[in-house]
Design a protein around this motif. Structure first.
Motif, PDB file in Angstrom:
ATOM      1  N   VAL A 282      10.019  19.384  -8.220  1.00 11.82           N
ATOM      2  CA  VAL A 282      11.218  18.606  -7.893  1.00 11.82           C
ATOM      3  C   VAL A 282      11.351  18.406  -6.386  1.00 11.82           C
ATOM      4  CG1 VAL A 282      13.733  18.599  -7.966  1.00 11.82           C
ATOM      5  CG2 VAL A 282      12.430  19.294  -9.985  1.00 11.82           C
ATOM      6  N   ILE A 283      11.147  19.475  -5.625  1.00  8.24           N
ATOM      7  CA  ILE A 283      11.337  19.380  -4.172  1.00  8.24           C
ATOM      8  C   ILE A 283      10.367  18.387  -3.529  1.00  8.24           C
ATOM      9  CG2 ILE A 283      11.183  20.670  -2.004  1.00  8.24           C
ATOM     10  CD1 ILE A 283      12.373  23.053  -3.449  1.00  8.24           C
ATOM     11  N   PRO A 284       9.050  18.440  -3.825  1.00  4.68           N
ATOM     12  CA  PRO A 284       8.167  17.412  -3.237  1.00  4.68           C
ATOM     13  C   PRO A 284       8.528  15.988  -3.659  1.00  4.68           C
ATOM     14  CG  PRO A 284       6.884  19.251  -4.067  1.00  4.68           C
ATOM     15  CD  PRO A 284       8.278  19.455  -4.541  1.00  4.68           C
ATOM     16  N   ILE A 285       8.960  15.812  -4.911  1.00  9.50           N
ATOM     17  CA  ILE A 285       9.334  14.477  -5.364  1.00  9.50           C
ATOM     18  C   ILE A 285      10.549  13.964  -4.591  1.00  9.50           C
ATOM     19  CG2 ILE A 285      10.295  13.192  -7.316  1.00  9.50           C
ATOM     20  CD1 ILE A 285       8.516  14.817  -9.150  1.00  9.50           C
ATOM     21  N   LEU A 286      11.571  14.818  -4.446  1.00 10.35           N
ATOM     22  CA  LEU A 286      12.753  14.415  -3.685  1.00 10.35           C
ATOM     23  C   LEU A 286      12.405  14.162  -2.218  1.00 10.35           C
ATOM     24  CD1 LEU A 286      15.462  16.828  -5.161  1.00 10.35           C
ATOM     25  CD2 LEU A 286      15.117  14.393  -5.652  1.00 10.35           C
ATOM     26  N   THR A 287      11.467  14.957  -1.674  1.00 12.15           N
ATOM     27  CA  THR A 287      11.046  14.763  -0.289  1.00 12.15           C
ATOM     28  C   THR A 287      10.372  13.409  -0.105  1.00 12.15           C
ATOM     29  OG1 THR A 287      10.732  17.152  -0.011  1.00 12.15           O
ATOM     30  CG2 THR A 287       9.658  15.707   1.582  1.00 12.15           C
ATOM     31  N   LEU A 288       9.487  13.061  -1.046  1.00 11.88           N
ATOM     32  CA  LEU A 288       8.801  11.776  -0.957  1.00 11.88           C
ATOM     33  C   LEU A 288       9.777  10.605  -1.103  1.00 11.88           C
ATOM     34  CD1 LEU A 288       5.487  12.379  -2.944  1.00 11.88           C
ATOM     35  CD2 LEU A 288       5.744  12.010  -0.491  1.00 11.88           C
ATOM     36  N   LEU A 289      10.726  10.734  -2.030  1.00  6.94           N
ATOM     37  CA  LEU A 289      11.713   9.673  -2.204  1.00  6.94           C
ATOM     38  C   LEU A 289      12.573   9.505  -0.955  1.00  6.94           C
ATOM     39  CD1 LEU A 289      12.902  10.294  -5.881  1.00  6.94           C
ATOM     40  CD2 LEU A 289      11.325   8.552  -5.046  1.00  6.94           C
ATOM     41  N   SER A 290      12.974  10.624  -0.368  1.00 12.18           N
ATOM     42  CA  SER A 290      13.779  10.559   0.855  1.00 12.18           C
ATOM     43  C   SER A 290      12.982   9.948   2.001  1.00 12.18           C
ATOM     44  CB  SER A 290      14.258  11.962   1.245  1.00 12.18           C
ATOM     45  OG  SER A 290      15.032  12.534   0.208  1.00 12.18           O
TER      46      SER A 290
ATOM     47  N   PRO B  54       0.797  -1.228   0.000  1.00  5.85           N
ATOM     48  CA  PRO B  54       0.000   0.000   0.000  1.00  5.85           C
ATOM     49  C   PRO B  54       0.834   1.285   0.000  1.00  5.85           C
ATOM     50  CG  PRO B  54      -0.967  -1.601   1.482  1.00  5.85           C
ATOM     51  CD  PRO B  54       0.322  -2.197   0.997  1.00  5.85           C
ATOM     52  N   GLY B  55       1.880   1.324   0.828  1.00  6.80           N
ATOM     53  CA  GLY B  55       2.707   2.525   0.870  1.00  6.80           C
ATOM     54  C   GLY B  55       3.416   2.801  -0.438  1.00  6.80           C
ATOM     55  N   GLU B  56       3.869   1.746  -1.102  1.00  9.69           N
ATOM     56  CA  GLU B  56       4.559   1.905  -2.380  1.00  9.69           C
ATOM     57  C   GLU B  56       3.599   2.352  -3.479  1.00  9.69           C
ATOM     58  OE1 GLU B  56       7.960  -1.549  -1.754  1.00  9.69           O
ATOM     59  OE2 GLU B  56       6.004  -2.068  -2.572  1.00  9.69           O
ATOM     60  N   LEU B  57       2.369   1.833  -3.444  1.00  5.86           N
ATOM     61  CA  LEU B  57       1.375   2.238  -4.436  1.00  5.86           C
ATOM     62  C   LEU B  57       1.008   3.703  -4.270  1.00  5.86           C
ATOM     63  CD1 LEU B  57      -0.522   1.503  -6.737  1.00  5.86           C
ATOM     64  CD2 LEU B  57      -2.191   0.740  -5.026  1.00  5.86           C
ATOM     65  N   VAL B  58       0.826   4.141  -3.025  1.00  4.55           N
ATOM     66  CA  VAL B  58       0.517   5.553  -2.769  1.00  4.55           C
ATOM     67  C   VAL B  58       1.656   6.444  -3.228  1.00  4.55           C
ATOM     68  CG1 VAL B  58       0.126   7.255  -0.950  1.00  4.55           C
ATOM     69  CG2 VAL B  58      -1.066   5.063  -0.871  1.00  4.55           C
TER      70      VAL B  58
ATOM     71  N   ASP C  34       1.482  12.336  -9.956  1.00  2.00           N
ATOM     72  CA  ASP C  34       0.683  13.567  -9.890  1.00  2.00           C
ATOM     73  C   ASP C  34       1.569  14.799  -9.716  1.00  2.00           C
ATOM     74  OD1 ASP C  34      -1.674  12.232 -10.226  1.00  2.00           O
ATOM     75  OD2 ASP C  34      -2.112  12.047  -8.091  1.00  2.00           O
ATOM     76  N   LEU C  35       2.583  14.681  -8.871  1.00  3.76           N
ATOM     77  CA  LEU C  35       3.471  15.822  -8.645  1.00  3.76           C
ATOM     78  C   LEU C  35       4.240  16.183  -9.902  1.00  3.76           C
ATOM     79  CD1 LEU C  35       4.885  14.971  -5.108  1.00  3.76           C
ATOM     80  CD2 LEU C  35       3.405  16.897  -5.694  1.00  3.76           C
ATOM     81  N   ALA C  36       4.585  15.195 -10.706  1.00  2.00           N
ATOM     82  CA  ALA C  36       5.347  15.460 -11.922  1.00  2.00           C
ATOM     83  C   ALA C  36       4.468  16.044 -13.017  1.00  2.00           C
ATOM     84  CB  ALA C  36       6.012  14.178 -12.413  1.00  2.00           C
ATOM     85  N   THR C  37       3.183  15.704 -13.022  1.00  2.00           N
ATOM     86  CA  THR C  37       2.301  16.144 -14.095  1.00  2.00           C
ATOM     87  C   THR C  37       2.042  17.635 -14.050  1.00  2.00           C
ATOM     88  OG1 THR C  37       1.222  13.982 -14.123  1.00  2.00           O
ATOM     89  CG2 THR C  37       0.045  15.797 -15.155  1.00  2.00           C
TER      90      THR C  37
END
Length: 227
Positions: A60-68, A32-36, A43-46
């Motif tokens: 970019v910043i939210p994407i890097l935050t989520l990955l981290s 579930p966490g990986e799917l979310v 969505d953030l990239a679109t």
């Protein structure tokens, strides 16, 4: 036009990095966490990709935050069993010793039709044939049949089959020589050229696929002539 191209490439590479960090899973096997995380990253990239009025850093910043955050949670899960169970969940036994666990099915909102469909897909027509059925964290159903319903093994039949399973290594892929794999097999370019000549190939470019297994068996498939 150049700005749109650059923004698209950057965001695409970030999304690909995120998916690589999540490991080699198919969408249906994501927890579930990986799917979310996958849905949020897309969505953030679109948004910054379509709206040039939004700064690129806003995506970019939210994407890097989520990955981290995902990597941090993964590291904590590796070292803390209770946290892992909280984030990833735990497998649930739906059939125990041939008996349906109805409370577990209701808790996971798993219907009887879904269970029977999964069992049929794994070759079992009756619940009585199954000793254990476990609903994994990924949503996949693992089925363990009774011994009299499982295919016999060589050990049960008191057979000693020859271990003939080998792992072929690709040495030529569509005319390209994979030098590192060639060296890993303890072979060199001279051996490759001699082997190709013995099979009536004048150049690796004429070979579509060439493999070498642990027993020294060579498979050579010539490249078809393109019209």
């Amino acid at each position: 036009m150049i700005t749109a191209f650059a923004r698209t490439v950057i965001l695409y590479l970030l999304i690909m990095l995120g998916l690589r960090l999540m490991g080699k899973r198919q969408i249906g096997e994501l927890e579930p966490g990986e799917l979310v995380l996958t849905m949020m990253l897309s969505d953030l990239a679109t948004v910054p990709m379509q709206d040039f009025g939004i700064p690129l850093l806003a995506g970019v910043i939210p994407i890097l935050t989520l990955l981290s955050l995902s990597m941090l949670l993964s590291q904590i899960s590796l070292h803390n069993i209770h946290f892992r169970a909280l984030v990833c969940g735990t497998p649930t036994i739906l059939i125990r010793c041939g008996e349906l666990q109805q409370s577990a099915m209701r808790k996971n909102r798993y219907t009887l039709d879904e269970l029977l469909e999964e069992l049929r897909g794994k070759g079992f027509s009756s619940i009585a044939d199954v000793k254990y059925a476990i609903l994994e964290n990924s949503g996949q159903l693992s089925v363990l049949p009774w011994n009299d319903q499982a295919p016999p093994t060589a050990a049960q039949l008191h057979l000693q089959p020859e271990d003939d399973v080998t792992l072929p290594v690709v040495l030529i892929d569509d005319g390209r020589v994979l030098s590192r794999r060639l060296a890993a097999c303890g072979k060199d370019e001279a051996w490759l050229q001699n082997t190709l000549r013995s099979r009536h190939f004048s150049s690796p470019r004429e070979v579509f696929l060439m493999t070498l297994d642990e027993r020294g068996t060579i498979l050579c498939i010539p490249k078809e002539d393109t019209p």
